[in-house]
Design a protein around this motif. Structure first.
Motif, PDB file in Angstrom:
ATOM      1  N   UNK A  49       0.849  -1.224  -0.150  1.00 48.66           N
ATOM      2  CA  UNK A  49      -0.078   0.110   0.090  1.00 48.66           C
ATOM      3  C   UNK A  49       0.899   1.152   0.000  1.00 48.66           C
ATOM      4  N   UNK A  50       0.429   2.320  -0.496  1.00 47.59           N
ATOM      5  CA  UNK A  50       1.009   3.836  -0.516  1.00 47.59           C
ATOM      6  C   UNK A  50      -0.004   4.771  -0.353  1.00 47.59           C
ATOM      7  N   UNK A  51       0.541   5.926   0.359  1.00 48.16           N
ATOM      8  CA  UNK A  51      -0.322   7.017   0.637  1.00 48.16           C
ATOM      9  C   UNK A  51       0.529   8.116   0.045  1.00 48.16           C
ATOM     10  N   UNK A  52      -0.129   9.171  -0.689  1.00 42.83           N
ATOM     11  CA  UNK A  52       0.647  10.465  -0.854  1.00 42.83           C
ATOM     12  C   UNK A  52       0.922  11.452   0.058  1.00 42.83           C
ATOM     13  N   UNK A  53       1.741  12.487  -0.321  1.00 39.84           N
ATOM     14  CA  UNK A  53       2.413  13.202   0.733  1.00 39.84           C
ATOM     15  C   UNK A  53       1.166  13.800   1.537  1.00 39.84           C
ATOM     16  N   UNK A  59      -2.961   3.790  -2.595  1.00 36.77           N
ATOM     17  CA  UNK A  59      -2.926   3.078  -3.785  1.00 36.77           C
ATOM     18  C   UNK A  59      -2.759   1.752  -3.180  1.00 36.77           C
ATOM     19  N   UNK A  60      -3.341   0.469  -3.289  1.00 36.95           N
ATOM     20  CA  UNK A  60      -3.365  -0.738  -2.676  1.00 36.95           C
ATOM     21  C   UNK A  60      -3.357  -1.948  -3.807  1.00 36.95           C
ATOM     22  N   UNK A  66      -9.531  -3.982   0.585  1.00 37.45           N
ATOM     23  CA  UNK A  66     -10.973  -4.230   1.449  1.00 37.45           C
ATOM     24  C   UNK A  66     -10.444  -4.796   2.740  1.00 37.45           C
ATOM     25  N   UNK A  67      -8.948  -5.151   3.011  1.00 35.82           N
ATOM     26  CA  UNK A  67      -8.614  -5.692   4.379  1.00 35.82           C
ATOM     27  C   UNK A  67      -7.588  -4.740   5.127  1.00 35.82           C
ATOM     28  N   UNK A  68      -6.516  -3.875   4.198  1.00 36.65           N
ATOM     29  CA  UNK A  68      -5.677  -3.213   4.799  1.00 36.65           C
ATOM     30  C   UNK A  68      -5.993  -1.978   4.347  1.00 36.65           C
ATOM     31  N   UNK A  82      -3.460  -0.483   8.922  1.00 32.60           N
ATOM     32  CA  UNK A  82      -4.076  -1.327   9.760  1.00 32.60           C
ATOM     33  C   UNK A  82      -4.634  -2.570   8.971  1.00 32.60           C
ATOM     34  N   UNK A  83      -4.226  -3.748   9.324  1.00 21.86           N
ATOM     35  CA  UNK A  83      -4.284  -4.853   8.849  1.00 21.86           C
ATOM     36  C   UNK A  83      -5.459  -5.886   9.474  1.00 21.86           C
TER      37      UNK A  83
END
Length: 124
Positions: A49-53, A59-60, A66-68, A82-83
């Protein structure tokens, strides 16, 4: 230069949950996109997974959808993963990484800084 330290890994039964944290040093955390990757024994490191600044984009990997949930708190220089509904195939060392472009890329080659990893083991 960014130093990353992960925590929160452990042993959990299938169906359980864990929350990973990654704390970054320095004052420029909010400039970086942050990603989580994992590597199981004998396998290549793969995107999770990733998250922008700004946290405006996430992005998964298909395996995580659906899980993380990835999130970040720029005031605390911390990114979380969170998993939920964990499966034995989620067993791996989980790494956080920082990408100075600020974009939530999936490719590990976009990330310049890496933590030391935290072990997640899911028992069946």
């Amino acid at each position: 230069q960014v130093q990353l330290v992960e925590s929160g890994g452990g042993l959990v039964q299938a169906g359980g949950s864990l929350r990973l944290s990654c704390v970054a040093s320095g004052r420029t955390f909010s400039r970086y996109a942050m990603g989580w990757f994992r590597q199981a024994p004998g396998k290549e490191r793969e995107f999770v997974a990733a998250v922008s600044r700004s946290a405006g984009s996430t992005n998964y990997a298909d395996s995580a959808k659906g899980r993380f949930t990835i999130s970040r708190d720029n005031a605390k220089n911390t990114v979380y993963l969170q998993m939920n509904s964990l499966k034995p195939e989620d067993t791996a060392v989980y790494y956080c990484a920082a990408d100075p472009s600020g974009i939530s890329y999936r490719s590990k080659y976009e990330y310049d800084y890496w933590g030391q990893g935290t072990q997640v083991t899911v028992s069946s």
